[in-house]
Enzyme design. Structure first.
Site, PDB file in Angstrom:
ATOM      1  N   GLY A 556     -34.248 -11.812  -5.636  1.00  8.63           N
ATOM      2  CA  GLY A 556     -32.962 -11.105  -5.712  1.00  8.63           C
ATOM      3  C   GLY A 556     -32.401 -11.181  -7.110  1.00  8.63           C
ATOM      4  N   GLY A 558     -28.510 -11.270  -9.127  1.00  7.42           N
ATOM      5  CA  GLY A 558     -27.061 -11.393  -8.967  1.00  7.42           C
ATOM      6  C   GLY A 558     -26.362 -11.366 -10.299  1.00  7.42           C
ATOM      7  CB  ALA A 559     -22.769 -11.951 -11.089  1.00  5.40           C
ATOM      8  CE  LYS A 578     -28.837 -18.334  -9.181  1.00  2.68           C
ATOM      9  NZ  LYS A 578     -28.760 -16.947  -8.717  1.00  2.68           N
ATOM     10  CG  ASP A 673     -19.288 -13.573  -6.689  1.00  2.00           C
ATOM     11  OD1 ASP A 673     -18.616 -12.758  -6.032  1.00  2.00           O
ATOM     12  OD2 ASP A 673     -20.395 -13.302  -7.174  1.00  2.00           O
TER      13      ASP A 673
END
Length: 830
Positions: A556, A558-559, A578, A673
Site C-alpha cells: 500500500g 500512504g501519506a 515502510k 490521521d
C-alpha cells in the site's frame, strides 16, 4: 490607470461642470428683467440652473465621501521592501505605524509595529510568526495574489496575506491596520481580521477567534497562553498546551450563554464585550486624544494588558491587567508538566518533581521529565520502588480512579506503591487520589495541606533515581560486614583465583575466533521480536532490500510513504517495511532517539515497530505484518460486513489504542490521521492502529502543508481549518467519524446516496433525534448498544474541542460504565 490620473480626471470633470453651471446662472440673472414680458424664458432658465446646481452638489458629495474613505492607497502593485536597504517598511500617513521587516534573532521578521520613537518600537502583529526569521537577502512584494516573499531564490505567498480576488493596491492605515484593496478600492484583506497577540483601538476579536501570546519580548513566535472569544459568549484565558476545558482556564469573563459575539477596544480605551447593542464592560474607558494610542496585548506571562501610548511624551502606561493576580503562579501553565511554581517578590521559579530534570535548562518553565528509566511494572514486591514526598503543593486533580477515604498518609502512599498504574498520589484531609504522569499546574501554597507522593525506582531495578533534588530521599546505605581472614586462607584463595584465571585465558586463546564468529552470527540472525524488548533493531538497507526481494511486493501507499511485504531470513518472519518519503534531514542520533521513543510503545492495539534503517538518505521502518488488511477493507466491502458483536469489539480496540497514545505513553502522541485505512487487522482480527508518531519525522515544508490539511478529508476536526492549536481532541473527532462508519458500515461521505443521507454525520444525528436508529444499520443489532455507540460518536464529533470527551471517558462510555446524555448538534464533516 494609476491613482493620480484618476483623481486628475475627477477634478477636471468637476471644473468643467462648475463652469457650465456658472454660465447658466449668469444667463438666468441677465434675463430676469425680461420676466414680465416673456415668462417661458424665465421658467426654462430657472429649471436649467436648478438642475445644474443639483447635479454639481451630488457629484461634490460623492467625491467628498470617496475622499473621506481611509484608504491612503500609497502602495501600488509590485512595490517591494528589503530588510537591509531602503525601503525596509511602508509607513502610515501619520508615521506612527510601519509594515515591513523588523530585526528578530539572527535575521528579520515581517510584521507591523508602533513607531513611538527611533529607539522605542512595539510589535503589534507578525506574519507567519512560527517560521524562522528570514535573511537580509529577502524581498517582500505586493502582487495581485497578495504579499509575496522571495527567500532562497523562491517566491511564496505569506500564508496570512493572500486574497481571493485580484489586489490593486494597499495601505498602512493610521489605526495600525494594514489593508489591501481591489480595483474598486474596496478592502479585500486586512490584518485586523488576523490578530496575533494584540488588538488595537477600533479592532474587533469576533467569536471563535483568539490571541496567542509570544514566546518572549524578543521572540514573537506562538507562546504558552491564548485568549479565546468563545462561541458561547465567554472570554477565557487558557494555557496553549491544554484541552481548553473549564479545568484548564485560569480566568473567564463568566459571560457564557449571554450571547456576546466579540471583544472590542474603542478609541477611548474602553475594553468590552458586545452583543448587538448590549455591552459588557471589562475595563472602563479613559480618554481620547490625537497623541494617545490604545492597544491590548496578551503578554508572554499570560496576562492580558491594556496599554496607553503617550506619543508626545514617548512613554507607555499599563492601564489594566486581566486577571489581576498578585501571585503569578496562579496562572495555569506558567510552569510546564511535572514541575511546580513558587514565587517570591513576584519572581517566579519552576521546580521539578523529585526524580525529574528540566526538559530545557535554559527555559526552566518548559517542564520536566524523569531522570531515570524503568523496565516493566514494579509493584514493590521486591522492594524495587519507593515514594518521595512533597508537601504544600496543589495540582490539577486528574485521578484515574475514584478518590477514597484513608486513615493515614501511609495508607495512601502504600496504595500507590502497590499499583503498577499509579505514578503519584495526592493526600488531603483523609482523601487519597491516584494520579498518572504528567502532573499539571503545580503551585506551592503554604495554606494548602496536600501531600504529594511520587514513585521512584531503586538502582537495583535498573533505574537511575534523582539525587539533585532536596526532596529526594537519600539512597539506602549499603551495609558491609567485615570479615577476618587468616593468612593461610588468603594465600589459598589467591592461588585458586590465579589458577582459574590462567585456565580461562588458555580457553579464550583457543576458542576466541570461534566464539566471536558464533556471537556475530547469532546477533545478525536474531529475531527482532527478541531484540525489540530493549529497543527496535537497526537494520542495514541491504538487509531490507533482500528481505523484500528488491521492494518487489507493494502492500500500500500512504501519506508517509510506501509499504512493502518482506520476509526475514532463517526465521522466516513476515514483516511490513515502510519506506519513508520527505523525512526530516536530521542526524543519525536524533533519528534513532525518535525510533526508540516510538518503539517503547507497547499495546495490543498498536502495530508493533520491530526495527528501522537510517543508512545514508534511506529511512525505513520495519513493522509486524498484519495479515488481514485494513479496517476499510473489512467494513466497506460490498459482499458482506462483520457482525454486530465484532463491530463493537473493533470500536473498543481502536478506542483503547488511542487512549494509550494520548494518556499512557511515556511521550504523549497525537496521531493526526485516524481513519479506517490506518487501522489494521492481525491474524486474530484484532484491530491495531498504525502510522502513529510519524508526523514529527516529516520535512518542515510538508508539515506546513499539513497544518492546513494534515490527515484525510472527511476525518479532520474543525480546528484544522481555523489555524487553532491542535490537541488530542483532534484524534477524538476522527475516532468519532470512524466509530459511526463502523456502526453503519458505510463511508462518511457517499455522493451517490439520497440527498438527506449523503453526509453520515448529519444522517446519524437526524436519525437519533427522530428515534429512527434502526435505519442506520444493515442488520439486526442490540438497540441499547446501538444507542450508546451513536451517542458516543456524536459527542466525539462536537465542533468545539472542549465539548469532546477524553479517550479515557470514551472507553468508559463504550464499556457502559457511565451514563451518556443526549449530545449537542455534532460538528461538520471536513
Amino acid at each position: 490607470m494609476n491613482l493620480p490620473f484618476l483623481l486628475l480626471k475627477r477634478y477636471q470633470f468637476l471644473f468643467f461642470l462648475s463652469i457650465s453651471c456658472n454660465r447658466c446662472t449668469k444667463e438666468f440673472i441677465e434675463r430676469k428683467v425680461l420676466a414680465t414680458t416673456y415668462n417661458p424664458w424665465l421658467f426654462s432658465l430657472m429649471a436649467s440652473a436648478t438642475s445644474c446646481i443639483l447635479f454639481l452638489l451630488i457629484f461634490s458629495l460623492a467625491f467628498a465621501l470617496e475622499a473621506a474613505r481611509p484608504r491612503q492607497s500609497n502602495i501600488t502593485l509590485d512595490s517591494s521592501l528589503h530588510p537591509s536597504t531602503n525601503p525596509t517598511s511602508w509607513l502610515s500617513p501619520n508615521g506612527r505605524f510601519a509594515f515591513g521587516f523588523y530585526p528578530e534573532g539572527a535575521g528579520f521578521s515581517i510584521g507591523i509595529w508602533l513607531v513611538a520613537s527611533s529607539e522605542n518600537t512595539t510589535v503589534i502583529w507578525t506574519a507567519d510568526r512560527d517560521d524562522p526569521p528570514v535573511t537580509e537577502n529577502a524581498v517582500l512584494k505586493l502582487t495581485q495574489e497578495g504579499v509575496k516573499l522571495l527567500q532562497n531564490s523562491e517566491w511564496r505567498l505569506i500564508s496570512k496575506i493572500y486574497t481571493s480576488t485580484d489586489a490593486f493596491s494597499a495601505s498602512m492605515l493610521d489605526s495600525g491596520n494594514f489593508v489591501i484593496y481591489d480595483p474598486n478600492f474596496d478592502v479585500i484583506w486586512k490584518t485586523f481580521d488576523h490578530p496575533t497577540d494584540t488588538i488595537m483601538a477600533g479592532q474587533v476579536l469576533p467569536a471563535r477567534s483568539e490571541l496567542v501570546s509570544s514566546v518572549s519580548e524578543t521572540n514573537h513566535s506562538s507562546g504558552k497562553f491564548h485568549l479565546k472569544m468563545q462561541n458561547d459568549g465567554n472570554l477565557v484565558l487558557y494555557p496553549v498546551a491544554s484541552s481548553d476545558s473549564p479545568e484548564d482556564a485560569y480566568w473567564a469573563s463568566q459571560t457564557d450563554r449571554d450571547g456576546y459575539q466579540s471583544l472590542n477596544l474603542d478609541d477611548d480605551g474602553r475594553l468590552y464585550l458586545l452583543n448587538g447593542n448590549v455591552t459588557y464592560s471589562l475595563r472602563s474607558g479613559f480618554r481620547n486624544g490625537t497623541t494617545l494610542v490604545y492597544r491590548a496585548t496578551l503578554g508572554v506571562d499570560g496576562i492580558f494588558r491594556l496599554y496607553c501610548h503617550y506619543l508626545k511624551l514617548n512613554k507607555e502606561q499599563v492601564l489594566a491587567e486581566i486577571p489581576e493576580f498578585t501571585d503569578r503562579c496562579e496562572i495555569k501553565g506558567t510552569c510546564g508538566v511535572n514541575s511546580y511554581c513558587t514565587s517570591t517578590d513576584q519572581q517566579v521559579v519552576c521546580k521539578c518533581l523529585p526524580g525529574f530534570d528540566y526538559l530545557d535548562t535554559s527555559r526552566t518553565s518548559s517542564g520536566c521529565t524523569r531522570n531515570f528509566t524503568t523496565s516493566g511494572c514494579h509493584s514493590n514486591n521486591d522492594n524495587t520502588t519507593y515514594m518521595s514526598t512533597l508537601e504544600n503543593v496543589n495540582w490539577m486533580v486528574d485521578a484515574y480512579s475514584a478518590p477514597w477515604l484513608v486513615t493515614s498518609k501511609e495508607d495512601c502512599r502504600d496504595a500507590c506503591l502497590k499499583d503498577c498504574n499509579c505514578d503519584a498520589a495526592l493526600f488531603q484531609e483523609s482523601t487519597c487520589r491516584k494520579q498518572e504522569f504528567p502532573l499539571r499546574y503545580g503551585m506551592r501554597d503554604t495554606d494548602d495541606y496536600t501531600t504529594t507522593f511520587i514513585k521512584q525506582v531503586n538502582i537495583s531495578a535498573g533505574g537511575r533515581p534523582g539525587t539533585s533534588h532536596a526532596e529526594s530521599p537519600a539512597a539506602a546505605p549499603i551495609i558491609t560486614t567485615k570479615r577476618k581472614f587468616s593468612a593461610k586462607i588468603l594465600l589459598v584463595s589467591v592461588a585458586v583465583i590465579i589458577g582459574i584465571i590462567s585456565t580461562l585465558a588458555a580457553l579464550m586463546f583457543f576458542f576466541y575466533r570461534y566464539q566471536a564468529r558464533r556471537y556475530r552470527r547469532m546477533w545478525r540472525n536474531k529475531e527482532p521480536a527478541l531484540v525489540d524488548e530493549i529497543a527496535p533493531r537497526s537494520f542495514s538497507y541491504h538487509e531490507l532490500r533482500e528481505a523484500t526481494d528488491g521492494f518487489m511486493e507493494e502492500l500500500g501507499k500512504g501519506a508517509f510513504g510506501t509499504v512493502f511485504k518482506g520476509t526475514l531470513p532463517r526465521g522466516q518472519r513476515v514483516i511490513a517495511v515502510k519506506r519513508l518519503e520527505k523525512v526530516v534531514d536530521e542526524g543519525e542520533r536524533e533519528f534513532r532517539t525518535e525510533m526508540r521513543t516510538i518503539g517503547r510503545t507497547h499495546h495490543k492495539n498498536l502495530v508493533r515497530l520491530l526495527g528501522f534503517c537510517d543508512e545514508g538518505t534511506n529511512r525505513l521502518l520495519v513493522y509486524e505484518y498484519m495479515s488481514n488488511g485494513s479496517l476499510a477493507d473489512l467494513i466497506f466491502k460490498a459482499d458482506g460486513h462483520p457482525d454486530w458483536d465484532e463491530r463493537v469489539r473493533i470500536v473498543l480496540d481502536i478506542a483503547r489504542g488511542i487512549h494509550y497514545l494520548h494518556e499512557e505513553c511515556e511521550t504523549r502522541i497525537i496521531h493526526c490521521d485516524i481513519k479506517p485505512q490506518n487501522i489494521l487487522m492481525d491474524d486474530n482480527w484484532t484491530a491495531k492502529i498504525s502510522d502513529f508518531g510519524l508526523a514529527k519525522l516529516l520535512m518542515p515544508s510538508q508539515t506546513r502543508t499539513f497544518t492546513v490539511v494534515r490527515g484525510t478529508r472527511g476525518y479532520l476536526a474543525p480546528e484544522w481549518h481555523k489555524n487553532a492549536p491542535i490537541s488530542v481532541k483532534a484524534d477524538v473527532y476522527s475516532f468519532g467519524i470512524v466509530l459511526l462508519e463502523i456502526v453503519c458500515c458505510r463511508r462518511n461521505m457517499e455522493l451517490e446516496a439520497e440527498e438527506d443521507v449523503v453526509t453520515l454525520l448529519d444522517w446519524v444525528h437526524n436519525c437519533l433525534m427522530a428515534g429512527e436508529l434502526e435505519e442506520l444499520v444493515p442488520d439486526e443489532v442490540d438497540m441499547i448498544e446501538l444507542n450508546r455507540l451513536v451517542k458516543v460518536g456524536l459527542w466525539c464529533t462536537q465542533s468545539e474541542p472542549g465539548s469532546r470527551p477524553s479517550m479515557k471517558n470514551v472507553v468508559m462510555m463504550l464499556e457502559g460504565n457511565v451514563d451518556i446524555s443526549l449530545p449537542l448538534t455534532a460538528g461538520f464533516s471536513s
